[in-house]
Design a protein around this motif. Structure first.
Motif, PDB file in Angstrom:
ATOM      1  N   ASP A   1       0.816  -1.212   0.000  1.00  0.00           N
ATOM      2  CA  ASP A   1       0.000   0.000   0.000  1.00  0.00           C
ATOM      3  C   ASP A   1       0.853   1.268   0.000  1.00  0.00           C
ATOM      4  OD1 ASP A   1       1.016  -0.368   2.529  1.00  0.00           O
ATOM      5  OD2 ASP A   1      -0.839   0.174   3.577  1.00  0.00           O
ATOM      6  N   ALA A   2       2.057   1.186  -0.555  1.00  0.00           N
ATOM      7  CA  ALA A   2       2.945   2.357  -0.623  1.00  0.00           C
ATOM      8  C   ALA A   2       2.256   3.503  -1.361  1.00  0.00           C
ATOM      9  CB  ALA A   2       4.250   1.985  -1.319  1.00  0.00           C
ATOM     10  N   SER A   3       2.396   4.720  -0.801  1.00  0.00           N
ATOM     11  CA  SER A   3       1.693   5.870  -1.380  1.00  0.00           C
ATOM     12  C   SER A   3       2.610   7.058  -1.623  1.00  0.00           C
ATOM     13  CB  SER A   3       0.556   6.292  -0.438  1.00  0.00           C
ATOM     14  OG  SER A   3       1.061   6.649   0.844  1.00  0.00           O
ATOM     15  N   GLY A   4       3.916   6.832  -1.618  1.00  0.00           N
ATOM     16  CA  GLY A   4       4.866   7.924  -1.787  1.00  0.00           C
ATOM     17  C   GLY A   4       5.664   8.151  -0.518  1.00  0.00           C
ATOM     18  N   TYR A   5       6.616   9.062  -0.583  1.00  0.00           N
ATOM     19  CA  TYR A   5       7.498   9.311   0.557  1.00  0.00           C
ATOM     20  C   TYR A   5       7.111  10.586   1.294  1.00  0.00           C
ATOM     21  CZ  TYR A   5       9.954  12.679  -2.492  1.00  0.00           C
ATOM     22  OH  TYR A   5      10.265  13.730  -3.319  1.00  0.00           O
ATOM     23  N   VAL A   6       7.713  10.792   2.450  1.00  0.00           N
ATOM     24  CA  VAL A   6       7.587  12.060   3.164  1.00  0.00           C
ATOM     25  C   VAL A   6       8.980  12.665   3.287  1.00  0.00           C
ATOM     26  CG1 VAL A   6       5.554  11.295   4.447  1.00  0.00           C
ATOM     27  CG2 VAL A   6       7.817  11.054   5.487  1.00  0.00           C
ATOM     28  N   PRO A   7       9.095  13.988   3.355  1.00  0.00           N
ATOM     29  CA  PRO A   7      10.418  14.620   3.435  1.00  0.00           C
ATOM     30  C   PRO A   7      11.107  14.288   4.759  1.00  0.00           C
ATOM     31  CG  PRO A   7       8.691  16.226   2.899  1.00  0.00           C
ATOM     32  CD  PRO A   7       8.007  14.985   3.342  1.00  0.00           C
ATOM     33  N   GLY A   8      12.429  14.353   4.727  1.00  0.00           N
ATOM     34  CA  GLY A   8      13.214  14.190   5.938  1.00  0.00           C
ATOM     35  C   GLY A   8      14.278  15.271   6.000  1.00  0.00           C
ATOM     36  N   GLU A   9      14.747  15.568   7.200  1.00  0.00           N
ATOM     37  CA  GLU A   9      15.779  16.592   7.336  1.00  0.00           C
ATOM     38  C   GLU A   9      16.903  16.096   8.236  1.00  0.00           C
ATOM     39  OE1 GLU A   9      13.823  20.049   8.938  1.00  0.00           O
ATOM     40  OE2 GLU A   9      13.787  19.261  10.974  1.00  0.00           O
ATOM     41  N   GLY A  10      17.946  16.929   8.343  1.00  0.00           N
ATOM     42  CA  GLY A  10      19.158  16.519   9.048  1.00  0.00           C
ATOM     43  C   GLY A  10      20.156  15.953   8.069  1.00  0.00           C
ATOM     44  N   GLY A  11      21.068  15.126   8.562  1.00  0.00           N
ATOM     45  CA  GLY A  11      22.060  14.511   7.691  1.00  0.00           C
ATOM     46  C   GLY A  11      23.262  14.030   8.480  1.00  0.00           C
ATOM     47  N   ALA A  12      24.302  13.687   7.747  1.00  0.00           N
ATOM     48  CA  ALA A  12      25.505  13.143   8.378  1.00  0.00           C
ATOM     49  C   ALA A  12      26.752  13.730   7.726  1.00  0.00           C
ATOM     50  CB  ALA A  12      25.530  11.618   8.272  1.00  0.00           C
ATOM     51  N   VAL A  13      27.810  13.803   8.517  1.00  0.00           N
ATOM     52  CA  VAL A  13      29.110  14.303   8.064  1.00  0.00           C
ATOM     53  C   VAL A  13      30.149  13.221   8.352  1.00  0.00           C
ATOM     54  CG1 VAL A  13      30.834  16.132   8.271  1.00  0.00           C
ATOM     55  CG2 VAL A  13      28.402  16.671   8.537  1.00  0.00           C
ATOM     56  N   LEU A  14      31.063  13.008   7.405  1.00  0.00           N
ATOM     57  CA  LEU A  14      32.098  11.986   7.528  1.00  0.00           C
ATOM     58  C   LEU A  14      33.470  12.629   7.401  1.00  0.00           C
ATOM     59  CD1 LEU A  14      30.526   9.612   4.849  1.00  0.00           C
ATOM     60  CD2 LEU A  14      30.075   9.545   7.300  1.00  0.00           C
ATOM     61  N   LEU A  15      34.463  12.024   8.042  1.00  0.00           N
ATOM     62  CA  LEU A  15      35.845  12.448   7.837  1.00  0.00           C
ATOM     63  C   LEU A  15      36.542  11.369   7.033  1.00  0.00           C
ATOM     64  CD1 LEU A  15      37.706  14.861   8.775  1.00  0.00           C
ATOM     65  CD2 LEU A  15      38.836  13.148  10.181  1.00  0.00           C
ATOM     66  N   LEU A  16      37.009  11.723   5.837  1.00  0.00           N
ATOM     67  CA  LEU A  16      37.750  10.806   4.979  1.00  0.00           C
ATOM     68  C   LEU A  16      39.230  11.146   5.071  1.00  0.00           C
ATOM     69  CD1 LEU A  16      34.941  10.137   3.931  1.00  0.00           C
ATOM     70  CD2 LEU A  16      35.832  10.219   1.601  1.00  0.00           C
ATOM     71  N   GLU A  17      40.043  10.088   5.130  1.00  0.00           N
ATOM     72  CA  GLU A  17      41.497  10.289   5.229  1.00  0.00           C
ATOM     73  C   GLU A  17      42.249   9.302   4.352  1.00  0.00           C
ATOM     74  OE1 GLU A  17      43.694  11.129   8.971  1.00  0.00           O
ATOM     75  OE2 GLU A  17      41.771  10.713   9.955  1.00  0.00           O
ATOM     76  N   ASP A  18      43.373   9.730   3.886  1.00  0.00           N
ATOM     77  CA  ASP A  18      44.357   8.813   3.330  1.00  0.00           C
ATOM     78  C   ASP A  18      44.704   7.821   4.444  1.00  0.00           C
ATOM     79  OD1 ASP A  18      47.058   7.754   2.935  1.00  0.00           O
ATOM     80  OD2 ASP A  18      47.194   9.125   1.237  1.00  0.00           O
ATOM     81  N   ALA A  19      44.635   6.521   4.141  1.00  0.00           N
ATOM     82  CA  ALA A  19      44.856   5.496   5.163  1.00  0.00           C
ATOM     83  C   ALA A  19      46.213   5.660   5.851  1.00  0.00           C
ATOM     84  CB  ALA A  19      44.733   4.104   4.550  1.00  0.00           C
ATOM     85  N   ALA A  20      47.226   6.028   5.087  1.00  0.00           N
ATOM     86  CA  ALA A  20      48.558   6.206   5.680  1.00  0.00           C
ATOM     87  C   ALA A  20      48.566   7.396   6.646  1.00  0.00           C
ATOM     88  CB  ALA A  20      49.597   6.405   4.577  1.00  0.00           C
ATOM     89  N   HIS A  21      47.841   8.456   6.293  1.00  0.00           N
ATOM     90  CA  HIS A  21      47.748   9.628   7.161  1.00  0.00           C
ATOM     91  C   HIS A  21      47.038   9.266   8.456  1.00  0.00           C
ATOM     92  CE1 HIS A  21      46.135  13.532   8.611  1.00  0.00           C
ATOM     93  NE2 HIS A  21      47.190  14.053   8.017  1.00  0.00           N
ATOM     94  N   ALA A  22      45.971   8.478   8.348  1.00  0.00           N
ATOM     95  CA  ALA A  22      45.227   8.050   9.528  1.00  0.00           C
ATOM     96  C   ALA A  22      46.101   7.172  10.427  1.00  0.00           C
ATOM     97  CB  ALA A  22      43.969   7.297   9.108  1.00  0.00           C
ATOM     98  N   GLN A  23      46.854   6.272   9.806  1.00  0.00           N
ATOM     99  CA  GLN A  23      47.711   5.371  10.567  1.00  0.00           C
ATOM    100  C   GLN A  23      48.801   6.151  11.303  1.00  0.00           C
ATOM    101  OE1 GLN A  23      49.830   2.465   8.212  1.00  0.00           O
ATOM    102  NE2 GLN A  23      50.089   1.083   9.950  1.00  0.00           N
ATOM    103  N   ALA A  24      49.333   7.166  10.637  1.00  0.00           N
ATOM    104  CA  ALA A  24      50.417   7.946  11.234  1.00  0.00           C
ATOM    105  C   ALA A  24      49.974   8.673  12.492  1.00  0.00           C
ATOM    106  CB  ALA A  24      50.961   8.941  10.210  1.00  0.00           C
ATOM    107  N   ARG A  25      48.700   8.993  12.596  1.00  0.00           N
ATOM    108  CA  ARG A  25      48.214   9.675  13.803  1.00  0.00           C
ATOM    109  C   ARG A  25      47.406   8.737  14.703  1.00  0.00           C
ATOM    110  NH1 ARG A  25      43.172  11.826  14.128  1.00  0.00           N
ATOM    111  NH2 ARG A  25      41.753  11.439  12.403  1.00  0.00           N
ATOM    112  N   ASP A  26      47.537   7.423  14.434  1.00  0.00           N
ATOM    113  CA  ASP A  26      46.896   6.385  15.251  1.00  0.00           C
ATOM    114  C   ASP A  26      45.380   6.497  15.288  1.00  0.00           C
ATOM    115  OD1 ASP A  26      49.339   5.179  15.997  1.00  0.00           O
ATOM    116  OD2 ASP A  26      49.627   6.680  17.575  1.00  0.00           O
ATOM    117  N   ALA A  27      44.794   6.932  14.169  1.00  0.00           N
ATOM    118  CA  ALA A  27      43.331   7.006  14.070  1.00  0.00           C
ATOM    119  C   ALA A  27      42.774   5.632  13.707  1.00  0.00           C
ATOM    120  CB  ALA A  27      42.922   8.026  13.018  1.00  0.00           C
ATOM    121  N   ARG A  28      41.635   5.287  14.276  1.00  0.00           N
ATOM    122  CA  ARG A  28      41.024   3.984  14.007  1.00  0.00           C
ATOM    123  C   ARG A  28      40.012   4.114  12.878  1.00  0.00           C
ATOM    124  NH1 ARG A  28      36.394   1.202  15.533  1.00  0.00           N
ATOM    125  NH2 ARG A  28      35.672   2.966  16.803  1.00  0.00           N
TER     126      ARG A  28
END
Length: 351
Positions: free
Chosen positions: A221-248
């Motif tokens: 019985d799908a009748s369409g969607y409803v709007p949503g708000e908010g969102g998400a933010v990510l931190l992307l890193e070069d794996a070697a850069h992350a490793q050098a600063r001991d980031a998991r």
């Protein structure tokens, strides 16, 4: 090829104002869809949305920034604060050109623009504030993050409806691979205001069911969607850069692809068939980019528009690509509990 990892996460959602609350709500199957409270929705055919409740920007942001920005940008600034804390990264301790920003946007600062236009018509041009020229602009969020955190590396904004968040991650991954070791990326939306809702209605894709269960992807019985708000933010890193600063690392960004279906039409009977073909092609290309086999896929996060023709096309595309694996792979549409947050939808799924 440079491996790109996710080392930080920040979320502002209808189900929680931080990552932990959002995750607990996801595990519990909790819904953030409720009757619109920000304005009187009784005059509108769509009365439910994934509304972010109890968010007070003045409690987490500089008041001088709050008056310059729309809610959509305030969401992403809070997400950025969370993501830097999550990743234990102080961008000011790095070369400012080593950190860039990529965000996605659908239609920008609607509510801010509406208020200024109301002031214009009611009182005249002298009552329109100076920030109207920037607060509505789809690149405002990228600019505010960059300026506020001294991030002067490659910066960009992408605009591609519900794929926007994923495209932002892909664009940021490309920037890291091209030599910028850190990228803040993601997407937020704030489409729950009178003008924004009015702009969405002509599509004919929104559910007008007057119930908290108005949005039911893949249901009979799908009748369409409803709007949503908010969102998400990510931190992307070069794996070697992350490793050098001991980031998991939380994850590896392994593959991405995008295809184009042409202008959307709710009356063209062949449109959704073409959309399904384009989606299947994008899935195959993303899997190839990640150098994995369809049999290795463990989960699928669907768009779930809750428009029957669109849902059928999406199921068909996933079934076609996964083949024999289709019956064992769980498929979820996280938007069902958040609202369909346009360009933030992809970042919610990644989170």
């Amino acid at each position: 090829m440079t491996e790109v990892v996710i080392t930080g996460l920040g979320v502002v959602a209808p189900t929680g104002l931080d990552t932990d609350t959002f995750w607990r709500a996801a595990l519990a199957g909790a819904s953030g869809i409720r009757r619109i409270s920000r304005f009187d929705s009784r005059r509108y055919p769509v009365r439910y949305a994934g509304e972010v409740a109890n968010f007070d920007p003045t409690a987490v942001l500089d008041p001088r920034i709050v008056v310059q920005t729309d809610l959509w940008t305030q969401f992403v600034l809070e997400g950025t604060r969370q993501v830097l804390e999550s990743a234990s990264l102080d961008p000011r301790a790095l070369d400012s050109f080593d950190v860039g920003v990529t965000t996605s946007a659908s239609s920008g600062g609607n509510a801010f623009g509406q208020r200024e236009i109301e002031a214009l018509w009611a009182h005249g041009p002298r009552h329109v504030g100076p920030y109207q020229s920037i607060a509505w602009f789809y690149a405002a969020s990228t600019g505010q993050i960059s300026i506020g955190n001294a991030m002067r590396g490659p910066c960009a904004v992408v605009s591609s409806e519900s794929a926007g968040g994923l495209d932002a991650v892909a664009h940021a991954r490309r920037a890291v691979r091209q030599g910028c070791p850190v990228q803040v990326c993601g997407g937020t939306e704030a489409p729950v205001s009178p003008y924004a809702l009015t702009c969405q209605l002509p599509s004919g894709l929104l559910s007008e069911r007057d119930s908290p269960g108005a949005y039911r992807p893949f249901a009979h019985d799908a009748s369409g969607y409803v709007p949503g708000e908010g969102g998400a933010v990510l931190l992307l890193e070069d794996a070697a850069h992350a490793q050098a600063r001991d980031a998991r690392p939380l994850a590896v960004v392994a593959g991405h692809a995008a295809t184009f279906t042409g202008a959307q039409s709710t009356t063209d009977g062949d449109y959704w068939s073409r959309a399904g073909e384009a989606l299947a092609a994008a899935i195959r290309l993303a899997i190839a980019d990640a150098h994995v086999d369809p049999a290795e896929i463990d989960a699928v996060f669907a768009d779930g528009m809750a428009v029957p023709a669109a849902d059928r096309a999406e199921i068909s595309a996933v079934r076609e690509v996964l083949g024999p694996s289709f019956d064992r792979v769980p498929v979820t549409a996280v938007a069902a509990g958040l609202g369909r947050a346009y360009s933030a939808a992809g970042t919610f799924a990644v989170a």
